[in-house]
Design an enzyme around this catalytic site. Sequence first.
Site: not given
Length: 723
Positions: A219, A313-316
């Site tokens: 994100f 989360g993170d690289n979602w």
Amino acid sequence: MDRKRGRVTLPSESNFLEETKEMLDRLGADALRDSDGTKLDAATKALDAKIYETYFVSRGHNEFAKEHMEECQQLYLMSKRALATADQVELSFMDGYYDEQVAPDYVHDVKRWWEVIDRTADQVVLAEDWDVRQEENQVVVRNAVPFHEYTVSFLVYAVWDPTQMYNHITNDWGDVPHDIPFDVRYANSDTFAKEYLKQWLIDNPNVDVVRFTTFFYHFTLVFNSEAKEKFVDWFGYGATVSVKALEEFEAEYGYALRPEDIVDNGYYNSTFRVPTKPYLDYMDFIQRFVAEKAAELVKLVHDAGREAMMFLGDNWIGTEPYGPYFEQIGLDAVVGSVGGSVGCGVTLRLISEIPHVKYTEGRFLPYFFPTAFYEGNDPSIEAQVNWLRSRRAIMRKPVDRIGYGGYLSLAYKFPKFIDYIAGVADEFRLLYDNIGGSRPYAGIRVGILNCWGKLRSWQTFMVAHALWYKQIYSYLGVLECLSGAAVDVSFISFEDLTEETLDSLDVIINVGDAETAFSGGRRWGEEEIVSAVRAWVYSGGGFVGIGEPSAYEKGGRFFQLAEIMGVDKELGFTLSTDKYFKTQMEQHFITEDRTEAFDFGESMKNVYALDQDTEIIEYSDNEVHIASHAYGKGRGVYIAGLPYSFENTRLLMRSLYYAAGKEQEWERWNVTNMYCEVNVYPEKNKYAILNNSGEAQKTWFYDGDGAKEELTLNGGEILWREM
């Protein structure tokens, strides 16, 4: 399943074996996981527990990344605005950005891929009128108009993964290398990602669940020159950009995206922005790519006999669990964080409602990091608040598992906290055994109307992570109230205003600030939309507007559904028109059992009643804060703001019943005490009366036939009964 064991995941780490055994027993955990910054050693992986291991697809492989820096991930950024005081102006475009995170892209033709804009005139500056000084990271604009402001939208390489950067700084990791993210849209990176995973699965036979954290694109999270968050959008697609992606988009869609389609005046297509067609096209383009590539990795995991779990989360970005392509990925599970200032119940429902997976898991706060576990602090206080608020949502739709993250060795030093979460684990297993897989009774069917609809189910109004924002807490409160209430909630877009969708609802809620995607902005200028909602309410539907609902100045109205709610907002245009309707009603169903002062959060100024038929429920400071109004066979309700609280949950629920014309059903499966709630599970032939507070509460309880009974519940107690 043994109620004393199962459905709980704990973090662990190397050289912590005996304590890990103890914690598995105390919490009845059946799974262990690593965290960012920890690893599980062989002895830990040999324990009688399911083993999750964090897997980074596009970071944590610096040896490869450094050999292929041309495939490093990219972003479009916008410079600060520079004021021209003569016919030439210099733009120091890296000013304010952290040069350890991002580096300008001088590999690709800057004249083709960058864009200089005269922001005052809103015009693109011709490429021949500007040049780049690479040594100074400056753009020099010639033939500038004095006292106009200029910006440059420029491509950068992301040379440090932002989550690792955050954890690196937070935990003072010192010499740990900076993870360089690479882009699997490029051939070398795509091949490497698949080949590395194949070998990793061979090298890690004791891992049962590959916990993708997550797949390819983070994100949007950009840091400033002080290494602090500068811009963060949990929904942002800014980090998916690359020259190759832009070229492939143009080839497929037949038109080229401008840099401005991404930087969006410096708003970066924030989730609060009403999305443009180019941006929606680009999102869909990325989602299809991510689903295709993620499915390839998941298949490798399945072929190796393991489960594939995604961290939400993170690289979602691009996975979109509520989007049209998510099912194609083929995941077994999704895990996400529950709690924080964004709302415990909201984040719980965000995870638990995700379709097309075998199970969901909520990672509860506090995270076992030094930010919460330090001398003098009692992390069990945060844990209790988090659990009681999340439990409301669990009663409506539970996740299948709960867990924690971080350093177990840190939490182990806080025995009071460990005792509390051991109790939470036991209670969760009991709740799941009682209600798992069943559909609870709902007295009202509600549709949340905004520009995003189903795609952003339970995701509206989140900003950053664990950060408080004055402008959103009131509206987030609506979703937090609903997350544990006995209502069916769906999220609908303006494209969903069809007869079929509307017939499935009792009430539409529109909540948000004017011009945002959540209120609807310019979409309320479309006559088909306004007419569709009016016709539905006129025929018996209910409408609840909060904040600046249907706000779009047109045709002498600011609230386009003003006639439904009976109120409009004064913009100064009608100050010369007298407003005679100011008398507050002495009593109304919506506020019948109100015991405390109203809390409208930041509230809404200058709202006034349209005519004598408007039921003014709360009037103070010469403005209306709660009102209702009949509209044909239906009703509208207006509320100025609604931060989450027990009182406001009650206020919202009464507003929904009134708008739907169901006041006579209020005393059915309900309680009189606002700190208590009732949940009914017809398929299980059970119902539960719960106390959501930490103190004992006395209440009258109404069963399904309206029979009345007085009860006393201890703090946090749930009373289970057979129907």
